[in-house]
Scaffold this motif. Structure first.
Motif, PDB file in Angstrom:
ATOM      1  N   UNK A 148      15.986  -9.372 -10.195  1.00 48.28           N
ATOM      2  CA  UNK A 148      16.395  -8.002 -10.482  1.00 48.28           C
ATOM      3  C   UNK A 148      16.135  -7.130  -9.266  1.00 48.28           C
ATOM      4  N   UNK A 149      16.720  -5.947  -9.269  1.00 48.25           N
ATOM      5  CA  UNK A 149      16.481  -5.002  -8.196  1.00 48.25           C
ATOM      6  C   UNK A 149      15.364  -4.032  -8.504  1.00 48.25           C
ATOM      7  N   UNK A 150      15.075  -3.844  -9.772  1.00 43.67           N
ATOM      8  CA  UNK A 150      14.013  -2.915 -10.184  1.00 43.67           C
ATOM      9  C   UNK A 150      13.428  -3.406 -11.500  1.00 43.67           C
ATOM     10  N   UNK A 151      12.205  -3.007 -11.780  1.00 46.40           N
ATOM     11  CA  UNK A 151      11.557  -3.395 -13.028  1.00 46.40           C
ATOM     12  C   UNK A 151      11.794  -2.355 -14.111  1.00 46.40           C
ATOM     13  N   UNK A 152      12.213  -2.823 -15.261  1.00 48.11           N
ATOM     14  CA  UNK A 152      12.298  -1.954 -16.427  1.00 48.11           C
ATOM     15  C   UNK A 152      10.894  -1.750 -16.996  1.00 48.11           C
ATOM     16  N   UNK A 153      10.646  -0.638 -17.674  1.00 47.04           N
ATOM     17  CA  UNK A 153       9.308  -0.423 -18.260  1.00 47.04           C
ATOM     18  C   UNK A 153       8.859  -1.561 -19.171  1.00 47.04           C
ATOM     19  N   UNK A 209      11.479   1.957  -2.098  1.00 48.07           N
ATOM     20  CA  UNK A 209      12.302   2.481  -1.011  1.00 48.07           C
ATOM     21  C   UNK A 209      12.922   1.345  -0.208  1.00 48.07           C
ATOM     22  N   UNK A 210      12.248   0.194  -0.185  1.00 46.82           N
ATOM     23  CA  UNK A 210      12.790  -0.974   0.491  1.00 46.82           C
ATOM     24  C   UNK A 210      13.867  -1.628  -0.366  1.00 46.82           C
ATOM     25  N   UNK A 211      13.566  -1.868  -1.644  1.00 43.60           N
ATOM     26  CA  UNK A 211      14.509  -2.535  -2.533  1.00 43.60           C
ATOM     27  C   UNK A 211      15.760  -1.697  -2.747  1.00 43.60           C
ATOM     28  N   UNK A 212      15.628  -0.376  -2.715  1.00 43.47           N
ATOM     29  CA  UNK A 212      16.776   0.502  -2.925  1.00 43.47           C
ATOM     30  C   UNK A 212      17.796   0.442  -1.800  1.00 43.47           C
ATOM     31  N   UNK A 259       4.868  -7.716  -1.851  1.00 47.18           N
ATOM     32  CA  UNK A 259       6.083  -8.503  -1.668  1.00 47.18           C
ATOM     33  C   UNK A 259       6.560  -8.435  -0.224  1.00 47.18           C
ATOM     34  N   UNK A 260       6.367  -7.301   0.433  1.00 47.33           N
ATOM     35  CA  UNK A 260       6.750  -7.197   1.836  1.00 47.33           C
ATOM     36  C   UNK A 260       5.916  -8.149   2.689  1.00 47.33           C
ATOM     37  N   UNK A 261       4.641  -8.268   2.353  1.00 47.95           N
ATOM     38  CA  UNK A 261       3.765  -9.210   3.044  1.00 47.95           C
ATOM     39  C   UNK A 261       4.263 -10.641   2.854  1.00 47.95           C
ATOM     40  N   UNK A 262       4.733 -10.950   1.639  1.00 45.52           N
ATOM     41  CA  UNK A 262       5.251 -12.296   1.380  1.00 45.52           C
ATOM     42  C   UNK A 262       6.569 -12.538   2.107  1.00 45.52           C
ATOM     43  N   UNK A 263       7.381 -11.487   2.291  1.00 50.42           N
ATOM     44  CA  UNK A 263       8.585 -11.628   3.115  1.00 50.42           C
ATOM     45  C   UNK A 263       8.193 -11.906   4.564  1.00 50.42           C
ATOM     46  N   UNK A 264       7.149 -11.240   5.034  1.00 56.68           N
ATOM     47  CA  UNK A 264       6.643 -11.513   6.393  1.00 56.68           C
ATOM     48  C   UNK A 264       6.145 -12.956   6.505  1.00 56.68           C
ATOM     49  N   UNK A 265       5.492 -13.449   5.444  1.00 58.51           N
ATOM     50  CA  UNK A 265       5.041 -14.849   5.441  1.00 58.51           C
ATOM     51  C   UNK A 265       6.225 -15.797   5.598  1.00 58.51           C
ATOM     52  N   UNK A 266       7.324 -15.493   4.916  1.00 50.64           N
ATOM     53  CA  UNK A 266       8.512 -16.343   4.996  1.00 50.64           C
ATOM     54  C   UNK A 266       9.078 -16.362   6.418  1.00 50.64           C
ATOM     55  N   UNK A 294      13.954  -8.065   0.218  1.00 50.54           N
ATOM     56  CA  UNK A 294      13.178  -7.385   1.246  1.00 50.54           C
ATOM     57  C   UNK A 294      13.376  -8.055   2.594  1.00 50.54           C
ATOM     58  N   UNK A 295      13.373  -9.379   2.613  1.00 52.92           N
ATOM     59  CA  UNK A 295      13.568 -10.117   3.858  1.00 52.92           C
ATOM     60  C   UNK A 295      14.925  -9.774   4.476  1.00 52.92           C
ATOM     61  N   UNK A 296      15.970  -9.738   3.646  1.00 50.68           N
ATOM     62  CA  UNK A 296      17.311  -9.463   4.149  1.00 50.68           C
ATOM     63  C   UNK A 296      17.431  -8.051   4.707  1.00 50.68           C
ATOM     64  N   UNK A 297      16.687  -7.111   4.134  1.00 48.77           N
ATOM     65  CA  UNK A 297      16.733  -5.716   4.596  1.00 48.77           C
ATOM     66  C   UNK A 297      15.878  -5.521   5.842  1.00 48.77           C
ATOM     67  N   UNK A 298      14.702  -6.116   5.841  1.00 48.04           N
ATOM     68  CA  UNK A 298      13.768  -5.921   6.952  1.00 48.04           C
ATOM     69  C   UNK A 298      14.116  -6.784   8.156  1.00 48.04           C
TER      70      UNK A 298
END
Length: 285
Positions: free
Chosen positions: A122-127, A197-200, A71-78, A104-108
């Motif tokens: 969502x911010x995190x995935x549930x099991x 750690x990024x999403x948090x 997902x970080x790579x896709x934020x870089x693509x954006x 991720x884009x907004x944080x990075x």
């Protein structure tokens, strides 16, 4: 057709619509979806904004490498798309997986965002959701996209709209039958392997944020959006009654009204922020 190369050479397709020179809005779609999933939003915002919509790697006209995605790579693509389009800052609108990318884009890249809209995300995935996505991935790889889509469709469209929107299923993420299974699977793995750690760090976002959800969304339920809105200091929550996960199509008129009203407020706040920065610079000179 317009393409830009990602950092690893992957070609990313995007297009621009709306008013040239108007405030830019970057649209990022979700799992398996191409930019056509934003067709109704791009038309609705065209009179006031310049819309930039991209196909994430693995979807639409973008390349679909067999190597793993993140997902970080896709934020870089954006960001590469914004650079190629000559856009310094934009309002960012992300749906589902696109909402995770937007976080991720907004944080990075906080200096590149005017506002963030997080739709059906969502911010995190549930099991349980990790198990569901794993099942979709395995079904796609073993039985093809048709088999996977038959399982996924009822998670995306509300029961009242299912028959009415069945012909439009190709717009809604994983329901696009013509896309290769490996690309869909790679996007699923990117979601499952997200760097938490990024999403948090969503509390660091300081631009206006709209968290938008349908009250019938069973894939990213209202509770996920409420948690995001609670964690982000600048966030406001909007709930669309009767809407499910695919509400940018299923309830497009309401979705667009809420989005455009928010973008108007966010653009005013951005311009005020720019004016204040310029005044401080003049006073310091």
């Amino acid at each position: 057709m317009t393409y830009v190369r990602g950092s690893d050479g992957t070609r990313i397709h995007y297009s621009k619509t709306g008013r040239p020179g108007a405030p830019p809005v970057l649209f990022i779609q979700g799992l398996g979806a191409g930019k056509t999933g934003w067709a109704l939003q791009r038309m609705a915002t065209a009179p006031w904004y310049q819309a930039i919509a991209l196909d994430n790697r693995g979807a639409g006209r973008s390349d679909k490498p067999h190597t793993p995605y993140t997902l970080e790579q896709m934020a870089d693509d954006a960001i590469a798309v914004l650079d190629h389009a000559g856009i310094e800052t934009a309002h960012v609108v992300g749906a589902s997986m696109g909402g995770a990318i937007s976080q991720i884009l907004a944080i990075k890249y906080p200096e590149r965002t005017r506002s963030i809209t997080l739709a059906c995300t969502a911010g995190a995935n549930h099991p349980w959701r990790e198990e569901l996505l794993t099942e979709w991935r395995d079904n796609a790889l073993e039985g093809g996209m048709g088999m996977m889509s038959r399982e996924a469709v009822r998670w995306v469209i509300g029961p009242r709209s299912f028959r009415r929107f069945l012909p439009a299923m190709g717009w809604l993420g994983p329901l696009a039958l013509g896309r290769p299974s490996h690309a869909f699977a790679n996007q699923v793995d990117a979601i499952l392997d997200v760097d938490m750690s990024m999403v948090d760090r969503v509390e660091e976002i300081d631009v206006p944020v709209l968290v938008l959800v349908g009250n019938q969304d069973i894939l990213t339920p209202r509770g996920d959006s409420e948690e995001l809105a609670d964690r982000i200091p600048t966030a406001e929550l909007a709930v669309i009654s009767g809407a499910a996960h695919g509400f940018m199509v299923e309830h497009a008129s309401t979705f667009n009204r809420v989005l455009i009203e928010f973008l108007g407020r966010a653009e005013t706040a951005w311009q005020r922020r720019i004016d204040e920065s310029e005044n401080v610079a003049l006073e310091s000179a």
